[in-house]
Write a protein that holds these residues in place. Sequence first.
Motif, PDB file in Angstrom:
ATOM      1  N   VAL A 212       0.864  -1.183   0.000  1.00 24.65           N
ATOM      2  CA  VAL A 212       0.000   0.000   0.000  1.00 24.65           C
ATOM      3  C   VAL A 212       0.902   1.236   0.000  1.00 24.65           C
ATOM      4  O   VAL A 212       1.801   1.351   0.834  1.00 24.65           O
ATOM      5  CB  VAL A 212      -0.907   0.029   1.252  1.00 24.65           C
ATOM      6  N   PRO A 213       0.724   2.167  -0.940  1.00 22.61           N
ATOM      7  CA  PRO A 213       1.621   3.331  -1.012  1.00 22.61           C
ATOM      8  C   PRO A 213       1.461   4.225   0.217  1.00 22.61           C
ATOM      9  O   PRO A 213       0.404   4.286   0.824  1.00 22.61           O
ATOM     10  CB  PRO A 213       1.183   4.076  -2.275  1.00 22.61           C
ATOM     11  N   GLY A 214       2.538   4.938   0.545  1.00 20.06           N
ATOM     12  CA  GLY A 214       2.477   5.899   1.641  1.00 20.06           C
ATOM     13  C   GLY A 214       3.595   5.795   2.647  1.00 20.06           C
ATOM     14  O   GLY A 214       3.567   6.484   3.661  1.00 20.06           O
ATOM     15  N   LEU A 215       4.605   4.965   2.389  1.00 26.04           N
ATOM     16  CA  LEU A 215       5.665   4.781   3.385  1.00 26.04           C
ATOM     17  C   LEU A 215       7.050   4.925   2.766  1.00 26.04           C
ATOM     18  O   LEU A 215       7.338   4.365   1.711  1.00 26.04           O
ATOM     19  CB  LEU A 215       5.530   3.385   3.998  1.00 26.04           C
ATOM     20  N   ILE A 216       7.918   5.688   3.463  1.00 29.17           N
ATOM     21  CA  ILE A 216       9.324   5.810   3.068  1.00 29.17           C
ATOM     22  C   ILE A 216      10.158   5.196   4.191  1.00 29.17           C
ATOM     23  O   ILE A 216       9.959   5.537   5.363  1.00 29.17           O
ATOM     24  CB  ILE A 216       9.739   7.293   2.908  1.00 29.17           C
TER      25      ILE A 216
ATOM     26  N   ILE B 248      10.725   3.042  -0.947  1.00 27.82           N
ATOM     27  CA  ILE B 248       9.465   3.774  -0.867  1.00 27.82           C
ATOM     28  C   ILE B 248       8.328   2.937  -1.438  1.00 27.82           C
ATOM     29  O   ILE B 248       8.436   2.421  -2.557  1.00 27.82           O
ATOM     30  CB  ILE B 248       9.515   5.100  -1.670  1.00 27.82           C
ATOM     31  N   ASN B 249       7.251   2.780  -0.659  1.00 27.51           N
ATOM     32  CA  ASN B 249       6.004   2.223  -1.211  1.00 27.51           C
ATOM     33  C   ASN B 249       5.335   3.394  -1.908  1.00 27.51           C
ATOM     34  O   ASN B 249       4.553   4.137  -1.327  1.00 27.51           O
ATOM     35  CB  ASN B 249       5.099   1.693  -0.096  1.00 27.51           C
ATOM     36  N   ALA B 250       5.725   3.606  -3.161  1.00 25.52           N
ATOM     37  CA  ALA B 250       5.406   4.865  -3.834  1.00 25.52           C
ATOM     38  C   ALA B 250       4.096   4.839  -4.616  1.00 25.52           C
ATOM     39  O   ALA B 250       3.360   5.830  -4.648  1.00 25.52           O
ATOM     40  CB  ALA B 250       6.551   5.253  -4.758  1.00 25.52           C
ATOM     41  N   HIS B 251       3.814   3.728  -5.306  1.00 29.90           N
ATOM     42  CA  HIS B 251       2.676   3.679  -6.206  1.00 29.90           C
ATOM     43  C   HIS B 251       1.928   2.376  -6.059  1.00 29.90           C
ATOM     44  O   HIS B 251       2.473   1.360  -5.619  1.00 29.90           O
ATOM     45  CB  HIS B 251       3.146   3.830  -7.659  1.00 29.90           C
ATOM     46  N   ALA B 252       0.636   2.389  -6.468  1.00 25.05           N
ATOM     47  CA  ALA B 252      -0.195   1.194  -6.361  1.00 25.05           C
ATOM     48  C   ALA B 252      -0.145   0.342  -7.621  1.00 25.05           C
ATOM     49  O   ALA B 252      -0.717  -0.739  -7.665  1.00 25.05           O
ATOM     50  CB  ALA B 252      -1.638   1.607  -6.079  1.00 25.05           C
TER      51      ALA B 252
END
Lengths: 389, 334
Positions: A212-216, B248-252
């Motif tokens: 799930v996007p949103g974490l660095i 980075i969890n950057a995109h879906a």
Amino acid sequence: MSVRSLPLLFLNLGGEMLYILDQRLRAQNIPADKARKDEWTEVDRKRVMNDIIATMFNKKFLEELFKPQELYSKKALRTIYDRLAHASIMRLNQASMDKLYDLMTMAFKYQVLLCPRPKDVLLVTFNHLDAIKDFIRDSPTIMNQVDETFRQVIEVYGCLSAGEFHLIRQTLLIFFQDMHIRVSIFLKDKVQNSNGRFVLPISGPVPWGTEVPGLIRLFNNKGEEVKKVEFKHGGHYVRAQSEGSFDLYGDRVLKLGTNMYSISRPVETHVSGASKNSALNTKERTAPNPLAKEELNFLARLMGGMEINKTSGPEPGFRLNLFTTDEEEEHAALTRPEELSYQVINIQAAQDQQRNEELTRIMGEFEVHDQPQQSTSKGDDLLAMMDEL
Amino acid sequence: MYRREQPVPTQACPAALYNNLCVLSLPAPRLTQFALVHGLNVQLLSATSDGLPVSQRQLHAKEGAGLSFPLITQAYWCVLPFRVLLVLTSQRGIQMYESDGSVMVYWHALDSGDAPPAQALFARGIAASGHYIFVGTWSGRVLVFDVPAKGPNIVLSEELDEHRVPITDIAAEPAQGQDCVADVVTADDSGLLCVWKSGPEFKLLTRISGFGSPCPSVRLWQGTVAAGYGDGQIRVFEASSGALHVQINAHARGVSALDLAPEAGKLLSGAEDSFVHIWKLSRNPDSGCIEVEHCHAECVTDTQVCGARFCDPRGSSFAVTGYDLPEILRYSCV
């Protein structure tokens, strides 16, 4: 570009075609005891579906299909479906065939575009194949053919890498480029906008294997995590619950590729008029097409493997109308925008000879019949022309 | 932080390929040139700073034996010390033009020699460093062309043979110089990254293994490798050691394009989830480790982004292309 995209394209488009035909045949269904000689019954419907599915999964035909090769043009593919749709006692007029092809292609375009992972196009294919198996569950011979094909799909595609699936997806999307036909059922469900583009949701589960996007996350030189920072990415995503099954049987999880039509949801299309890109489309469709010969060779090989049961004897062909009335069908035929015409190497072209120099040049390479033929023998004439190559 | 400007209309929609946009800023007159691949052709457009289209041109792939209409995979302006060349890669080979696309100066046909039967053949991945142009191929081989200051005497001088699957993208260090740690990074369908140093021969510095997804786009900046992956991840590595510093969890959905604004250390990412993000790269003064912070998110509604580029080296403006989108979207800093 990918030389493995054709079987997936064919099977999925074929699946959509069967959904639509099944729905229309049911809609025009008349109980056997009340039916006149020229009206559809349940028996007729099953027969048509069986004939088409048997032809689609013919062994020789599929052998040709599965050979590694480039994707052919929309025109070439349309010829195959034309032939397939006429594999039984059913007949379709030009306008209904156009509408059928529009619906099939837009549906699969939607499915490819919305696949969470490129690999999920296999799940879409399995959804179509599962449904086809249900259509012919009473015919063990045809069921065998479909099962064989299922196994072949698993064998060919099961071990492809993520990169190869990306290439297949890109190749399919190039095939569907510049197609923006508006489909009523999509507009109603709000999956397509009024400009013909599909709605891409920014919420829901992420693909299997994606975070799930949103974490660095920050690491030091020893590889230890030193800091975690969240950021606002703009969507509303959640984790994926489960992965669909890639086996012969199983829960596919993904709904794309399942039958979206039913009696209460009739199949309609709006044929989008002149768009910004129509100029380019027309140029590509009527440009001198040296590929035509190559495509014809492919079609000849492919259709040579299609065993069409010629209707002989007293049985007439039953005409299926994809529109609500005959008048609607006629009107659609007259008002179809030129740039969306699928005609190219067909009898129809002979009538356009004066208007289109390029087609004339190509037709000059073949022997042209003067009179337009009835739709029942359209496919035969094309084959006859190919025999002369 | 960024606001949308007037889009530039295009005659055709871009294909769903990786890195499907290239931007070249012309100083005088103040025009911006855009290149995008439609599939069968490349659209070259130039527009004013207000987004008004000025001129346009279409280029096609050179035909060869076999397919009559080869597909183009990428178009990229290679900015070299003395000239700018427009490079096109296709299913047939590599074409190099003068920067306005008016004259083809060089053609290299792809060698299909030892290809297995079900292998798609194409060239993909273009970068320029010093007087070299790098182009990737389906086999994983990276071709290195030596380009003279002018004229068509371009020579294939070396082949880098480290990758085993199709190349996806190649990037060069924007700041050239002797003190550069690394000059070029190459990426492929398995997610493998190779970092190279130029010299009399190119030397492999580091190998960074993949994570099960292709790496469609990669950038190199001040000894930092930034890579976008097919599963929506962005990872930043130390170029010399290959150490992972940022994840980075950057995109879906899969990342389709990355770009870097070298004067500000800004990174731009575009993906098929219809989002474009801007990030800031920096080095921690104490640890020396690379850090990333998120600056800006932009949703390109109902569009699978296939190309994204900064329009200037400070990153104060950028452009985006998307599948089925008949225009180039532009954004600039407020």
